[in-house]
Design an enzyme around this catalytic site. Structure first.
Site, short mmCIF file in Angstrom:
data_model
loop_
_atom_site.label_atom_id
_atom_site.label_comp_id
_atom_site.label_asym_id
_atom_site.label_seq_id
_atom_site.Cartn_x
_atom_site.Cartn_y
_atom_site.Cartn_z
N ARG A 131 14.62 14.67 14.92
CA ARG A 131 15.72 14.04 15.67
C ARG A 131 16.31 15.02 16.70
NH1 ARG A 131 17.31 12.39 10.46
NH2 ARG A 131 19.09 13.81 10.56
N ASN B 83 9.43 11.45 13.17
CA ASN B 83 9.87 10.90 11.89
C ASN B 83 11.40 10.87 11.97
OD1 ASN B 83 10.74 10.36 9.31
ND2 ASN B 83 9.46 11.90 8.32
N ARG C 74 13.62 10.25 9.96
CA ARG C 74 14.33 10.75 8.78
C ARG C 74 14.41 12.28 8.77
NH1 ARG C 74 12.41 8.60 3.40
NH2 ARG C 74 14.46 9.32 2.80
N CYS C 75 13.68 12.93 9.67
CA CYS C 75 13.62 14.39 9.74
C CYS C 75 14.64 14.89 10.75
CB CYS C 75 12.21 14.83 10.12
SG CYS C 75 12.06 16.59 10.46
N SER C 76 15.55 15.74 10.32
CA SER C 76 16.59 16.25 11.23
C SER C 76 15.99 17.08 12.36
CB SER C 76 17.63 17.06 10.46
OG SER C 76 17.04 18.23 9.90
#
Length: 113
Positions: free
Chosen positions: A14, A7, A9-11
């Site tokens: 990433r 995802n 948008r998930c730190s």
């Protein structure tokens, strides 16, 4: 080849992806919110992880609290809930061969190497 359920948008997701890329791994990124896994695919991931389906659920998500919490759900129903609401799937997940791992904390994905 590593399959990476991601995802962007998930730190944490990433960070885990960056760690694998830094190691020069070949990675197939699956943006599971855009392309949700099928029931069978998710069942296979759970088997590779060696966990119960409920252990892959993000139980703090609002959709879980309002729709599923405190219900007596079978494993199959829990998997169906994640297929229908992919944001319930814990992330990130890295799979290499017959091994899979949840990247929480992100450094844990390195254990798959």
């Amino acid at each position: 080849m590593i399959t990476f359920y991601h995802n962007p948008r998930c730190s944490k997701s990433r960070q885990a992806l960056n760690l694998l890329e830094e190691k020069g791994e070949t990675i197939e990124v699956v943006r599971y919110l855009e392309t949700p896994p099928s029931h069978q695919e998710l069942k296979q991931v759970i088997e590779l992880l060696g966990i119960a389906p409920i252990d892959l659920v993000r139980t703090q998500e609002e959709v879980w609290k309002t729709t599923y919490k405190n219900k007596n759900l079978s494993d199959e129903q829990i998997i169906d809930a994640m297929v229908q609401n992919p944001k319930l799937i814990e992330r990130p997940i890295a799979i290499k061969g017959t091994h899979a791992i949840i990247g929480r904390p992100p450094q844990q994905v390195l254990d798959i190497l």
